[in-house]
Design a protein around this motif. Sequence first.
Motif, PDB file in Angstrom:
ATOM      1  N   ASP A  78       0.840  -1.200   0.000  1.00  0.00           N
ATOM      2  CA  ASP A  78       0.000   0.000   0.000  1.00  0.00           C
ATOM      3  C   ASP A  78       0.874   1.250   0.000  1.00  0.00           C
ATOM      4  OD1 ASP A  78      -3.237   0.432   0.706  1.00  0.00           O
ATOM      5  OD2 ASP A  78      -1.950   2.196   0.978  1.00  0.00           O
TER       6      ASP A  78
ATOM      7  N   HIS B  75      -6.037   4.400   6.845  1.00  0.00           N
ATOM      8  CA  HIS B  75      -5.694   5.814   6.693  1.00  0.00           C
ATOM      9  C   HIS B  75      -6.945   6.572   6.248  1.00  0.00           C
ATOM     10  CE1 HIS B  75      -5.775   5.404   2.310  1.00  0.00           C
ATOM     11  NE2 HIS B  75      -5.145   4.243   2.471  1.00  0.00           N
TER      12      HIS B  75
ATOM     13  N   THR C 278     -12.162   4.037   3.273  1.00  0.00           N
ATOM     14  CA  THR C 278     -12.410   3.145   4.412  1.00  0.00           C
ATOM     15  C   THR C 278     -12.084   3.809   5.746  1.00  0.00           C
ATOM     16  OG1 THR C 278     -11.879   1.322   2.908  1.00  0.00           O
ATOM     17  CG2 THR C 278     -11.972   0.760   5.210  1.00  0.00           C
TER      18      THR C 278
ATOM     19  N   LEU D 137     -22.385   1.054   7.773  1.00  0.00           N
ATOM     20  CA  LEU D 137     -23.665   0.386   7.968  1.00  0.00           C
ATOM     21  C   LEU D 137     -23.607  -1.030   7.384  1.00  0.00           C
ATOM     22  CD1 LEU D 137     -26.699   2.632   7.307  1.00  0.00           C
ATOM     23  CD2 LEU D 137     -26.890   0.189   7.030  1.00  0.00           C
TER      24      LEU D 137
ATOM     25  N   CYS E  94     -14.519  11.546   2.082  1.00  0.00           N
ATOM     26  CA  CYS E  94     -14.234  10.144   1.799  1.00  0.00           C
ATOM     27  C   CYS E  94     -14.583   9.951   0.321  1.00  0.00           C
ATOM     28  CB  CYS E  94     -15.137   9.294   2.695  1.00  0.00           C
ATOM     29  SG  CYS E  94     -14.734   7.559   2.791  1.00  0.00           S
TER      30      CYS E  94
END
Length: 392
Positions: free
Chosen positions: A34, A40, A45, A51, A327
């Motif tokens: 990675d 991170h 993520t 949910l 995100c």
Amino acid sequence: MGNSADVIVLGLGAMGSAACYQLAKRGASVIGIDQFSPPHMSGSTHGDTRLTRQAIGEGEAYTPLALRSYQLWDEIEKQSGQQLLTITGGVIIAEPQGFSQAHGNVDFMSNTLRSAQKYGIAHERLTNADIQARYPQFKVKGHEVGYFEYNAGFLRPERCVEAQLELAKRDGADIHTDEKVLSFTQHTDGVTVATDKGEYHAQKLIISAGSWLSELLEPQYEGLFKVYRQVLYWFDIADNYLSFAPENFPVFIWDFGTGNDEAMYGFPAIDGAQGGLKVAREEYQVTTTPESVERTVSDAETDVMFERCIEPHLIGVKRECLKATTCLYTVTPDSGFVIDVHPQHKDVIIASPCSGHGFKHSAAIGEALAQMATGGKSSIDMSAFSLGRFRR
Ligand SMILES: Cc1cc2nc3c(=O)[nH]c(=O)nc-3n(C[C@H](O)[C@H](O)[C@H](O)COP(=O)(O)OP(=O)(O)OC[C@H]3O[C@@H](n4cnc5c(N)ncnc54)[C@H](O)[C@@H]3O)c2cc1C
């Protein structure tokens, strides 16, 4: 292991960490790489919670993945000693005759019900009066309909990544962080991967690069994986924190119109009175890239979120936004997953299970990827996630 392994996993977020764990558990030699040090905050993520539910309204092919993931979360919790899944029950609220939208699926509520019935998933249909009586925190207007699923809840994404990478290492995986993959080359048999630190060889390569996927594929695939900036908000709770605590408040999805921006989803307050209530809505207006995305959330955005989503729909939540973060969604044309062998490179498997709904399935996707990379075929049917469906 040195510079060669049975399988290289490129990208160690939700999908890559699960694949590494499953490969190492099977005794395969695995190198995971990675560019950052997962978990991170730069990919898809992070943000404390995801949910999860079992009857999957996005399509029938997903429910077996969700059910298998529940079994695997339990296994990973036992092995790692970490609590990953909290069951709170989950509520979906929708307009009665409207087509509720979620992830490109225009009949989310009916599909969820069909899936619950088909797979025997414990659920109830809720009348408006039921919703009001059970959850007075929701400001329903009197006409909405509801669905309640007993085993829905939330996962802790950062913990899931951490736990699976630790277990993978325990079982012999070689995990490289802060190392960026620059390219890969398919040979007659096997693949070479070049990074900014070295070169590695393997029989198979799994690309689970999230929003960076397009950078690694040929230009013709670029339009298939669009990246959208999303924002997660944590709003302050007025004075009764306990009414939003996980034992009293469910995870929820609320479709209050037919547009993508006429819906919200949320979680119980997991960090005591100080942590706030996490809510979000989906944003599909402008595409972006992981490099160019605006990572700061403006006051104007939090005001809009409060005025459009919180104030009309929740009782007991204040205007004050305690924190907000961005995100990334990586979205395919039909909002479905792509999990398939690369059409031009027989030893390369592409895993793009996002489109905003992948995390709940990630444990089972890791297992399927490991099966594909070692035995050729996954025990769960993945044909719905083929890349070929877009060519057709
Ligand atoms: C705001 C938001 C809310 C969501 N809510 C839910 C939800 O409630 N329920 C649900 O089920 N799903 C949800 N999802 C979807 C879910 O989180 C994603 O499906 C999942 O996290 C995707 O994981 P991934 O492994 O594909 O990507 P990532 O976790 O982003 O991992 C990709 C990794 O690849 C690495 N990488 C990329 N390129 C390279 C390179 N060249 N070299 C080395 N490393 C590289 C990156 O550094 C990164 O670590 C949500 C997503 C977002 C953004």
